[in-house]
Design an enzyme around this catalytic site. Structure first.
Site, PDB file in Angstrom:
ATOM      1  N   GLU A 179      79.356  23.907  18.278  1.00  0.00           N
ATOM      2  CA  GLU A 179      79.553  24.676  17.055  1.00  0.00           C
ATOM      3  C   GLU A 179      79.813  26.139  17.405  1.00  0.00           C
ATOM      4  O   GLU A 179      79.130  26.709  18.260  1.00  0.00           O
ATOM      5  CB  GLU A 179      78.318  24.584  16.154  1.00  0.00           C
ATOM      6  CG  GLU A 179      78.073  23.205  15.582  1.00  0.00           C
ATOM      7  CD  GLU A 179      76.822  23.174  14.712  1.00  0.00           C
ATOM      8  OE1 GLU A 179      76.075  24.176  14.722  1.00  0.00           O
ATOM      9  OE2 GLU A 179      76.585  22.154  14.043  1.00  0.00           O
ATOM     10  N   LYS A 180      80.787  26.734  16.745  1.00  0.00           N
ATOM     11  CA  LYS A 180      81.058  28.167  16.918  1.00  0.00           C
ATOM     12  C   LYS A 180      80.318  28.903  15.800  1.00  0.00           C
ATOM     13  O   LYS A 180      80.774  28.958  14.666  1.00  0.00           O
ATOM     14  CB  LYS A 180      82.553  28.455  16.855  1.00  0.00           C
ATOM     15  CG  LYS A 180      82.936  29.884  17.212  1.00  0.00           C
ATOM     16  CD  LYS A 180      84.445  30.043  17.245  1.00  0.00           C
ATOM     17  CE  LYS A 180      84.810  31.458  17.668  1.00  0.00           C
ATOM     18  NZ  LYS A 180      84.349  32.472  16.707  1.00  0.00           N
ATOM     19  N   LEU A 181      79.149  29.430  16.132  1.00  0.00           N
ATOM     20  CA  LEU A 181      78.271  30.030  15.128  1.00  0.00           C
ATOM     21  C   LEU A 181      78.819  31.366  14.646  1.00  0.00           C
ATOM     22  O   LEU A 181      79.364  32.153  15.422  1.00  0.00           O
ATOM     23  CB  LEU A 181      76.867  30.224  15.708  1.00  0.00           C
ATOM     24  CG  LEU A 181      76.182  28.958  16.243  1.00  0.00           C
ATOM     25  CD1 LEU A 181      74.812  29.300  16.799  1.00  0.00           C
ATOM     26  CD2 LEU A 181      76.068  27.898  15.164  1.00  0.00           C
TER      27      LEU A 181
ATOM     28  N   GLY B 284      84.062  27.585  13.298  1.00  0.00           N
ATOM     29  CA  GLY B 284      84.987  26.908  14.190  1.00  0.00           C
ATOM     30  C   GLY B 284      84.245  26.056  15.203  1.00  0.00           C
ATOM     31  O   GLY B 284      83.033  25.829  15.090  1.00  0.00           O
TER      32      GLY B 284
END
Length: 756
Positions: free
Chosen positions: A102-104, A297
């Site tokens: 996960e792109k935090l 993203g």
């Protein structure tokens, strides 16, 4: 020689630098969304491919705060199309393992742990900045921020632990290398972020989004320890030796958990032909719904230790970022249309030369507000870059070429208030009045009373909410085209108005202006309307916008409720005579109620016959004050009697604050409010009861609201139990009304000196 393309690039570069400072350094609120920023960078790269805008991500902090980072924090190349994805996958061998993380959407940081035998661990924390220089924020660790459990670090410098306990996870070379390091330094890249649950529960009414909350605390000189305790450090990359790899990603995740940190959610996939931007987009949408955090993203990484490269200022080749991007297009503005809102605010709509985006033809975009139009010089002839993603309203990413000064046209009859322009005419235009009335009826769920129907009623002479609510159906049905309105729409509307709570009527009337809707109005305690502390509003707002007009708003709300009930009675019985149980709980005055003499308020006195002295008016009106919830004494002064009023009883549910979990019930909310209670959307320190649909024992996983109730020893009631209590209290009130109605006063009138 003047180069218009170079000039455009420089203008956009200044805009990008401003956006970088706002986003990465917390200088004001972000001026654009992530998608707008990415579209801006793509367009700048088209204008100047050698400008390097894609490689430089972030913003350098101010000189007084900037420090060189212990390890470069490079950015990632972004993948947006299937062609780019295919080209990247060709570089890796078939069946290679991919890590999809996960792109935090938080604040990127670097934690450096210095570990030595027989010494406490030293922890340093840095913001990413521009990837080379950042800000030292180690001070936050002294204010409540946690990046791990201290006791775990002792195990990390214990050679026996590495050899015995962890040896099954690490290869011999890694253990030997670690043991030989004189000073052991661990570099962990991670994200400072607040869970979606905590943000919605505690901070959504004060901050625009979770990232703004974290960024504000990071840049504050004196951060709030309570907020810092809710900020998580989520690690996603670990480096022990800056020159060589030491462990696999499985071991990396184990070490994250050993130091007390939960790593970013990761999924393992085999590289294959079935992986595409479409499948990644579907997976991203699912993770956005399920993730504990806000994500914007995915990060896709090849799981191969041999690809390790020492951290430098170049973007890694084995890792890319995937985001769902909207398309952009350049177009020309034809004109700006100004429409009035129900609050007399001018809202601009920008009309453009039609262009196609994502298969949809776009001919107009939002103009945000007056200041945006004025400052960006948007008018006929301006060249703009627009975007559209999914179902999002199309909007401008940037102004490429502004309009000529004479083509930037603002409303002539407007006055500036902040960033908006408001109507400043002597009479309220038809457009505003109709929108106000439509808002009133739609807010209360009245079917069929939309813009066209209400506009026709306005043209027929019904130009206020009161005029429509009090309309005579016999007269209205004679007007051509209004038969259905009179026979169907108005009766259903009366029902909705009659059962609405005072707070709902105030919100529907937009009584206190824009920005103060039902959520804020519900926090006003009707028993103490003059209180200057209201949740969700500042003291200044209450003093200037609520209290000065409270009595007028209250009188209007009372009149509307009374009017709707009278219309319903007239429809059912042919009489508008009020029934004994028709007193509304927030101080209604019936037409046949006469004001009684009182030192502080007006009590109601129902007159059924002339007084014994033959006076035309059974009660003598005196100076009135609308502090209708004040519990002082009152008397009814006539020539023959004086009636002392008993002290007002406390509403049965006053002080009860409920929160529903996993269900909504508008009718039940109205009943609770009528009994003096409150119903909130989220839990806070004022909540007394949490209501669930099912009876206990409660199955895990608990909802956030239920967990809060159990952790704080609040009452947890089932929906059935609450409904039974509400029904009991309503029955008690009915019996009290009947009892009072059978107790005549000495003057021959039934005096109601106590409000329910």
């Amino acid at each position: 020689m003047y180069d218009p393309q170079f000039e455009k690039y420089n203008q956009l570069l200044k805009l990008k630098e401003k956006a970088d400072k706002a986003y990465y350094n917390g200088v004001g609120d972000p001026i654009m969304s992530d998608e707008e920023y990415d579209n801006l960078v793509d367009y700048m790269d088209e204008l100047n491919p050698d400008g390097g805008v894609k490689t430089k991500v972030g913003a350098s902090p101010s000189r007084s705060k900037s420090v060189k980072l212990p390890m470069p924090m490079n950015s990632l190349d972004k993948i947006k199309t299937q062609h780019e994805f295919d080209n990247w996958m060709k570089n890796w061998k078939p069946k290679a393992m991919l890590l999809v993380k996960e792109k935090l959407d938080g604040v990127s940081c670097l934690a450096v742990f210095t570990l030595e035998q027989n010494k406490p661990p030293k922890i340093e924390l840095f913001t990413r900045g521009d990837g080379t220089t950042g800000t030292n924020i180690t001070r936050l660790l002294n204010h409540g921020l946690k990046v791990g459990n201290d006791y775990c670090f002792d195990d990390m410098v214990n050679e026996d632990k590495w050899t015995t306990d962890w040896g099954c996870y690490l290869n011999a070379e890694a253990i030997d290398h670690w043991k030989k390091l004189p000073v052991k330094k661990v570099y962990i890249r991670g994200e400072l972020i607040v869970t979606r649950k905590n943000f919605q529960t505690w901070y959504s009414n004060r901050f625009m989004n979770a990232r703004n909350l974290v960024s504000g605390q990071v840049n504050k000189k004196s951060p709030d320890p309570k907020i810092l305790q809710d900020i998580d450090f989520v690690p996603y990359d670990l480096v022990i030796d800056l020159k060589r790899p030491t462990m696999t990603h499985e071991v990396e995740h184990l070490l994250f958990r050993m130091i007390g940190a939960t790593p970013v959610y990761t999924r393992f996939l085999f590289l294959s032909d079935t992986i595409s931007t479409e499948s990644m987009a579907d997976y991203l949408e699912r993770r956005k719904e399920k993730s504990d955090y806000e994500i914007d993203g995915l990060v896709i990484q090849v799981d191969d230790d041999t690809l390790f490269a020492p951290p430098d200022n170049r973007n890694p080749k084995d890792t890319v970022a995937f985001k769902i991007m909207g398309t952009t297009a350049r177009t020309t503005v034809t004109h700006v249309e100004w429409n009035l809102s129900k609050g007399s605010k001018y809202k601009p709509t920008i009309h453009i030369t039609p262009v196609s985006l994502s298969g949809v033809t776009i001919s107009k975009v939002t103009g945000f507000h007056g200041k945006y139009i004025s400052e960006n010089k948007i008018g006929k002839g301006a060249v703009v870059l627009i975007t559209r993603s999914g179902e999002v309203i199309p909007h401008i990413v940037s102004v490429i070429s502004p309009a000529a000064k004479q083509d930037v046209l603002l409303p002539s009859n407007g006055v500036w208030k902040g960033v908006d322009i408001y109507y400043d005419g002597a009479e309220e235009p038809r457009e505003i009045t109709v929108k106000k009335m439509v808002h009133f009826f739609t807010s209360l769920g009245c079917l069929g009373l939309k813009t066209m129907t209400v506009g026709r009623l306005y043209d027929a002479g019904y130009r206020t909410v009161e005029a429509i609510v009090g309309a005579d159906t016999k007269k209205l049905v004679l007007i051509n085209g209004f038969r259905m309105v009179a026979q169907k729409l108005l009766p259903s509307m009366w029902v909705n108005v009659a059962k609405a709570t005072p707070h709902e009527l105030m919100a529907a009337l937009n009584a206190f202006g824009e920005g103060i809707g039902l959520r804020k109005i519900q926090n006003i305690d009707c028993s103490k309307p003059e209180a200057l502390e209201v949740i969700g509003m500042t003291k200044k707002t209450v003093e200037t916008r609520i209290w000065p007009i409270w009595n007028d708003v209250l009188a209007r709300v009372n009149a509307l409720s009374r009017m709707a009930k009278s219309q319903l009675r007239k429809q059912e019985t042919g009489s508008c005579e009020p029934e004994e149980d028709d007193d509304y709980n927030f101080g209604s005055y019936h037409p046949c109620h006469m004001p009684c003499q009182s030192s502080n308020k007006i009590w109601e006195c129902r007159s059924r016959s002339p007084s014994a002295a033959g006076s035309a008016s059974p009660c003598r009106p005196t100076k009135r004050r609308d502090d209708w919830f004040d519990s002082s004494e009152s008397s009814c002064a006539t020539e023959t009697c004086v009636v002392e009023s008993p002290p007002k009883k406390r509403p049965p549910m006053q002080g009860y604050v409920f929160v529903f979990t996993r269900f909504r019930d508008k009718d039940l909310e109205r009943q609770i409010t009528a009994l003096g209670g409150k119903v909130l959307n989220n839990v806070n320190q004022n909540v007394t009861h949490v209501i669930t649909k099912e009876k206990g024992p409660y199955k895990k996983p608990y909802t956030g609201k239920l967990k809060f109730a159990l952790d704080n020893n609040l009452f947890v009631w089932s929906l059935v139990h609450l409904k039974s209590i509400v029904a009991d209290e309503q029955e008690k009130l009915k019996r009290q009304r009947k009892c009072r109605a059978r107790s005549p006063s000495p003057c021959g009138t039934a005096c109601s000196t106590e409000r329910d």
